[in-house]
Design a protein around this motif. Structure first.
Motif, PDB file in Angstrom:
ATOM      1  N   UNK A   1       0.826  -1.199   0.000  1.00 10.94           N
ATOM      2  CA  UNK A   1       0.000   0.000   0.000  1.00 10.94           C
ATOM      3  C   UNK A   1       0.866   1.257   0.000  1.00 10.94           C
ATOM      4  N   UNK A   2       1.905   1.270   0.836  1.00 12.45           N
ATOM      5  CA  UNK A   2       2.793   2.439   0.914  1.00 12.45           C
ATOM      6  C   UNK A   2       3.554   2.610  -0.400  1.00 12.45           C
ATOM      7  N   UNK A   3       4.018   1.500  -0.964  1.00 11.59           N
ATOM      8  CA  UNK A   3       4.832   1.583  -2.183  1.00 11.59           C
ATOM      9  C   UNK A   3       4.026   1.884  -3.439  1.00 11.59           C
ATOM     10  N   UNK A   4       2.698   1.781  -3.338  1.00 13.82           N
ATOM     11  CA  UNK A   4       1.857   2.066  -4.504  1.00 13.82           C
ATOM     12  C   UNK A   4       1.198   3.442  -4.421  1.00 13.82           C
ATOM     13  N   UNK A   5       1.617   4.255  -3.430  1.00 14.38           N
ATOM     14  CA  UNK A   5       1.057   5.612  -3.341  1.00 14.38           C
ATOM     15  C   UNK A   5       1.384   6.391  -4.614  1.00 14.38           C
ATOM     16  N   UNK A   6       0.422   7.162  -5.113  1.00 16.82           N
ATOM     17  CA  UNK A   6       0.591   7.884  -6.375  1.00 16.82           C
ATOM     18  C   UNK A   6       1.723   8.898  -6.314  1.00 16.82           C
ATOM     19  N   UNK A   7       1.948   9.475  -5.127  1.00 13.95           N
ATOM     20  CA  UNK A   7       2.978  10.513  -5.009  1.00 13.95           C
ATOM     21  C   UNK A   7       4.383   9.975  -5.271  1.00 13.95           C
ATOM     22  N   UNK A   8       4.610   8.673  -4.971  1.00 19.64           N
ATOM     23  CA  UNK A   8       5.914   8.035  -5.146  1.00 19.64           C
ATOM     24  C   UNK A   8       7.035   8.824  -4.474  1.00 19.64           C
ATOM     25  N   UNK A   9       6.719   9.401  -3.315  1.00 22.62           N
ATOM     26  CA  UNK A   9       7.729  10.164  -2.577  1.00 22.62           C
ATOM     27  C   UNK A   9       8.574   9.271  -1.688  1.00 22.62           C
ATOM     28  N   UNK A  10       7.954   8.186  -1.203  1.00 24.66           N
ATOM     29  CA  UNK A  10       8.598   7.309  -0.225  1.00 24.66           C
ATOM     30  C   UNK A  10       8.295   5.863  -0.579  1.00 24.66           C
ATOM     31  N   UNK A  11       9.256   4.994  -0.330  1.00 31.14           N
ATOM     32  CA  UNK A  11       9.038   3.552  -0.436  1.00 31.14           C
ATOM     33  C   UNK A  11       9.598   2.877   0.811  1.00 31.14           C
ATOM     34  N   UNK A  12       9.082   1.685   1.104  1.00 28.75           N
ATOM     35  CA  UNK A  12       9.604   0.924   2.243  1.00 28.75           C
ATOM     36  C   UNK A  12       9.992  -0.470   1.770  1.00 28.75           C
ATOM     37  N   UNK A  13      10.898  -1.110   2.510  1.00 34.45           N
ATOM     38  CA  UNK A  13      11.255  -2.501   2.236  1.00 34.45           C
ATOM     39  C   UNK A  13      11.626  -3.193   3.530  1.00 34.45           C
ATOM     40  N   UNK A  14      11.639  -4.519   3.481  1.00 34.04           N
ATOM     41  CA  UNK A  14      11.941  -5.360   4.650  1.00 34.04           C
ATOM     42  C   UNK A  14      10.983  -5.065   5.812  1.00 34.04           C
ATOM     43  N   UNK A  15       9.740  -4.706   5.516  1.00 34.92           N
ATOM     44  CA  UNK A  15       8.783  -4.384   6.575  1.00 34.92           C
ATOM     45  C   UNK A  15       8.414  -5.652   7.333  1.00 34.92           C
ATOM     46  N   UNK A  16       8.445  -5.588   8.667  1.00 31.24           N
ATOM     47  CA  UNK A  16       8.069  -6.754   9.467  1.00 31.24           C
ATOM     48  C   UNK A  16       7.740  -6.332  10.893  1.00 31.24           C
ATOM     49  N   UNK A  17       7.063  -7.236  11.593  1.00 23.16           N
ATOM     50  CA  UNK A  17       6.715  -7.011  12.997  1.00 23.16           C
ATOM     51  C   UNK A  17       7.926  -7.325  13.856  1.00 23.16           C
ATOM     52  N   UNK A  18       8.301  -6.374  14.706  1.00 25.62           N
ATOM     53  CA  UNK A  18       9.475  -6.528  15.555  1.00 25.62           C
ATOM     54  C   UNK A  18       9.076  -6.463  17.020  1.00 25.62           C
ATOM     55  N   UNK A  19       9.882  -7.080  17.867  1.00 24.70           N
ATOM     56  CA  UNK A  19       9.679  -6.933  19.301  1.00 24.70           C
ATOM     57  C   UNK A  19      10.215  -5.590  19.768  1.00 24.70           C
ATOM     58  N   UNK A  20       9.985  -5.278  21.031  1.00 23.45           N
ATOM     59  CA  UNK A  20      10.444  -3.991  21.562  1.00 23.45           C
ATOM     60  C   UNK A  20      11.959  -3.879  21.531  1.00 23.45           C
ATOM     61  N   UNK A  21      12.676  -5.021  21.409  1.00 27.31           N
ATOM     62  CA  UNK A  21      14.136  -4.960  21.350  1.00 27.31           C
ATOM     63  C   UNK A  21      14.611  -4.254  20.088  1.00 27.31           C
ATOM     64  N   UNK A  22      13.753  -4.189  19.065  1.00 27.05           N
ATOM     65  CA  UNK A  22      14.121  -3.481  17.843  1.00 27.05           C
ATOM     66  C   UNK A  22      14.435  -2.021  18.104  1.00 27.05           C
ATOM     67  N   UNK A  23      13.720  -1.419  19.057  1.00 24.13           N
ATOM     68  CA  UNK A  23      13.952  -0.026  19.411  1.00 24.13           C
ATOM     69  C   UNK A  23      15.344   0.144  20.009  1.00 24.13           C
ATOM     70  N   UNK A  24      15.740  -0.778  20.892  1.00 24.25           N
ATOM     71  CA  UNK A  24      17.064  -0.698  21.507  1.00 24.25           C
ATOM     72  C   UNK A  24      18.172  -0.855  20.480  1.00 24.25           C
ATOM     73  N   UNK A  25      17.982  -1.801  19.551  1.00 25.80           N
ATOM     74  CA  UNK A  25      18.989  -2.012  18.512  1.00 25.80           C
ATOM     75  C   UNK A  25      19.146  -0.783  17.628  1.00 25.80           C
ATOM     76  N   UNK A  26      18.025  -0.144  17.330  1.00 30.64           N
ATOM     77  CA  UNK A  26      18.093   1.025  16.456  1.00 30.64           C
ATOM     78  C   UNK A  26      18.771   2.191  17.153  1.00 30.64           C
ATOM     79  N   UNK A  27      18.452   2.415  18.411  1.00 34.72           N
ATOM     80  CA  UNK A  27      19.081   3.510  19.143  1.00 34.72           C
ATOM     81  C   UNK A  27      20.586   3.278  19.265  1.00 34.72           C
ATOM     82  N   UNK A  28      20.958   2.030  19.470  1.00 31.40           N
ATOM     83  CA  UNK A  28      22.370   1.699  19.544  1.00 31.40           C
ATOM     84  C   UNK A  28      23.051   1.990  18.204  1.00 31.40           C
ATOM     85  N   UNK A  29      22.376   1.662  17.116  1.00 31.47           N
ATOM     86  CA  UNK A  29      22.959   1.838  15.793  1.00 31.47           C
ATOM     87  C   UNK A  29      23.131   3.276  15.388  1.00 31.47           C
TER      88      UNK A  29
END
Length: 539
Positions: A389-417
């Motif tokens: 749905x996001x990748x088919x928006x007519x504006x084509x301003x933004x695309x996403x990939x590797x979208x998935x459900x993550x646990x709360x640990x994903x937030x910690x990993x991202x802040x660390x990165x």
């Protein structure tokens, strides 16, 4: 088919018989436990308007069936087992006390609010519309709770039950306990039964509610992200004393040989003579207000985004009611994920950020969308639908990939990165003189260059004035055909490096810079992020 129906009926009848037998056995156990209660002490608690379930609780009777029986049945069990009426006559020699007790029991079954639990274990409460609701037993109360949960539309595979009670309950219980200790401490039953730790009102309610809720909701109670929270609050009736301005506020009186603290309906604490049976706790005129809130711990949906426009900010950017840019990554992604999760709201988190005029290309930038109180937990199929749905928006301003459900640990990993990972950029740079081969060699030979960056002038209004040391890991230079003053700069840096300032020097606030290394003016014309290396989060 007929045989199957007969078999099903036999199984159901057998299950009903087993359940009935179990209930009968629990009734017997309850009867035996009640027979051991001191009748005169039970009468004392009843006279102090302590409900029958609190009486069982204070005497450490653990047979949970008492929460599933209506008050009238419970009083009948007490009367038969303890022969309260005979004890009253024996003690006082007056049948009027018996009539008084019977009158109180009848009124208690109908409307009286327990002076200890304030109606919580009587399953009596005021709802959100201030309407008085009364349930006979735990299963009726659980049914009302379950219906309210279902109305809120949550998909659940388990639940955690939470209860919040007013402090008045604990204070009143302490008064009752102090009273009983002062009056009956020398009696054997008190030492054996009343001194041991008893179950609290909160735990008694949770124990009585859990099993019926499991049956009604079709899921188990466990450590779950989905919480059912029952909050009880008590609004004390205004007493006549308060109206006249007396005894206002809270006054704690130290107990001595003859006094205990008594919590009154207007919130004041007064002393009471423990030797006087006619000095019970002040009666509360109404039960607690109860509110039910269902909530799920935030869920995190993560991936990488690419931004193709130089007029799209990362987050919503509005100054003086005027939007900057044509859209934001936050809204284009979060605004399309939220409806599919049916949540209350969302927060957008990204591993660093790029300016509004900087494109995000290559592998994309890692991000998380935090969905608050999601009623639907997305499956792999629905996650894929979100991505499409996001990748088919007519504006084509933004695309996403590797979208998935993550646990709360994903937030910690991202802040660390954000601080520890590397980012690659491509920049179109102009310098104030013709570029030479020596310039190309000088820049390309630099490895792990340490750069000291003072907070840039352009962000001083929102960032603390600090000195930050960053590392430029490597640089590669390409000439731009047809011009001797333009070059294409490829570089890999530590996350958090200000690239524009590294090029032009920011009036000397970044050193060294491309300008200071080449000994001339340098300006960045266009900048793109081409790679953000944070493989642990979304790859």
């Amino acid at each position: 088919m007929a045989d199957d129906s007969v078999s099903e009926l036999v199984i159901n009848d057998h299950a009903s018989t087993v359940a009935a037998d179990a209930a009968t056995e629990e009734m017997k156990l309850l009867g035996y436990a009640v027979q051991e209660l001191p009748a005169h002490a039970v009468k004392d608690l009843i006279a102090h308007e302590v409900c029958v379930r609190c009486i069982f609780r204070l005497f450490n009777i653990h047979e949970g069936i008492y929460a599933l029986l209506p008050p009238k049945t419970l009083y009948s069990i007490i009367e038969k087992a303890t022969k309260v009426e005979d004890v009253v006559i024996e003690i006082t020699g007056d049948t009027e006390d018996v009539k008084s007790l019977q009158s109180f029991q009848e009124s208690e079954v109908k409307s009286s609010i327990c002076s200890v639990c304030l109606g919580v274990l009587q399953f009596s409460y005021l709802d959100e519309r201030d309407v008085l609701v009364g349930k006979d037993h735990a299963e009726d109360f659980a049914m009302a709770v379950a219906e309210s949960v279902k109305e809120k539309g949550h998909e659940i595979d388990g639940f955690s039950l939470e209860v919040s009670l007013p402090t008045l309950i604990a204070e009143n219980e302490q008064v009752i306990m102090s009273y009983m200790k002062k009056k009956y401490a020398s009696e054997v039953w008190f030492q054996e039964k009343f001194l041991s730790e008893h179950i609290s009102v909160k735990d008694a309610l949770k124990l009585s509610m859990t099993h019926p809720l499991e049956k009604l909701l079709g899921v188990k109670s466990n450590i779950s992200d989905f919480r059912i929270r029952l909050t009880f609050e008590h609004v004390d009736a205004t007493s006549a004393e308060n109206k006249t301005g007396k005894n206002q506020g809270n006054k704690r009186i130290k107990s001595d040989e003859s006094n205990v603290l008594v919590k009154c309906t207007n919130g004041t604490i007064q002393s009471g003579n423990v030797s006087d049976i006619n000095s019970p706790l002040r009666k509360v005129g109404q039960p607690c207000h109860m509110t039910l809130v269902c909530s799920r711990a935030p869920i995190f949906i993560g991936g990488r985004y690419l931004k193709f426009s130089r007029n799209v900010s990362q987050t919503r950017w509005i100054i003086d009611d005027e939007r900057k840019g044509e859209a934001s990554v936050e809204e284009l992604i979060g605004g399309n994920i939220l409806p599919m999760c049916n949540g209350d709201g969302y927060k957008f988190h990204a591993a660093g950020r790029e300016d509004i005029d900087v494109r995000m290309l290559g592998s994309g930038r890692p991000f998380l969308v935090e969905i608050q109180n999601s009623r639907n937990v997305p499956s792999e199929v629905s996650i894929k639908e979100m991505e499409n749905k996001i990748n088919s928006l007519e504006s084509n301003l933004v695309r996403v990939k590797h979208l998935k459900l993550l646990g709360s640990q994903g937030w910690s990993l991202m802040r660390e990165g954000e601080a520890e990972k590397q980012k690659q950029y491509a920049a179109l740079v102009w310098i104030s003189r013709p570029i030479t081969d020596d310039d190309l060699q000088a820049l390309s030979s630099l490895k792990d260059l340490k750069v000291l960056q003072r907070t840039p002038v352009r962000v001083l209004h929102r960032r603390s004035p600090l000195d930050r040391e960053k590392t430029i890991h490597w640089m590669k230079i390409e000439k731009v055909g047809g011009s001797s003053q333009y070059l294409l700069l490829h570089l890999c840096t530590q996350a958090g490096t200000y690239i524009k300032e590294f090029v032009h020097g920011d009036l000397g606030r970044t050193h060294p810079s491309i300008g200071s290394i080449l000994g001339c003016r340098a300006e960045i014309l266009q900048l793109d992020v081409t790679d953000v290396k944070m493989d642990t989060l979304t790859e």
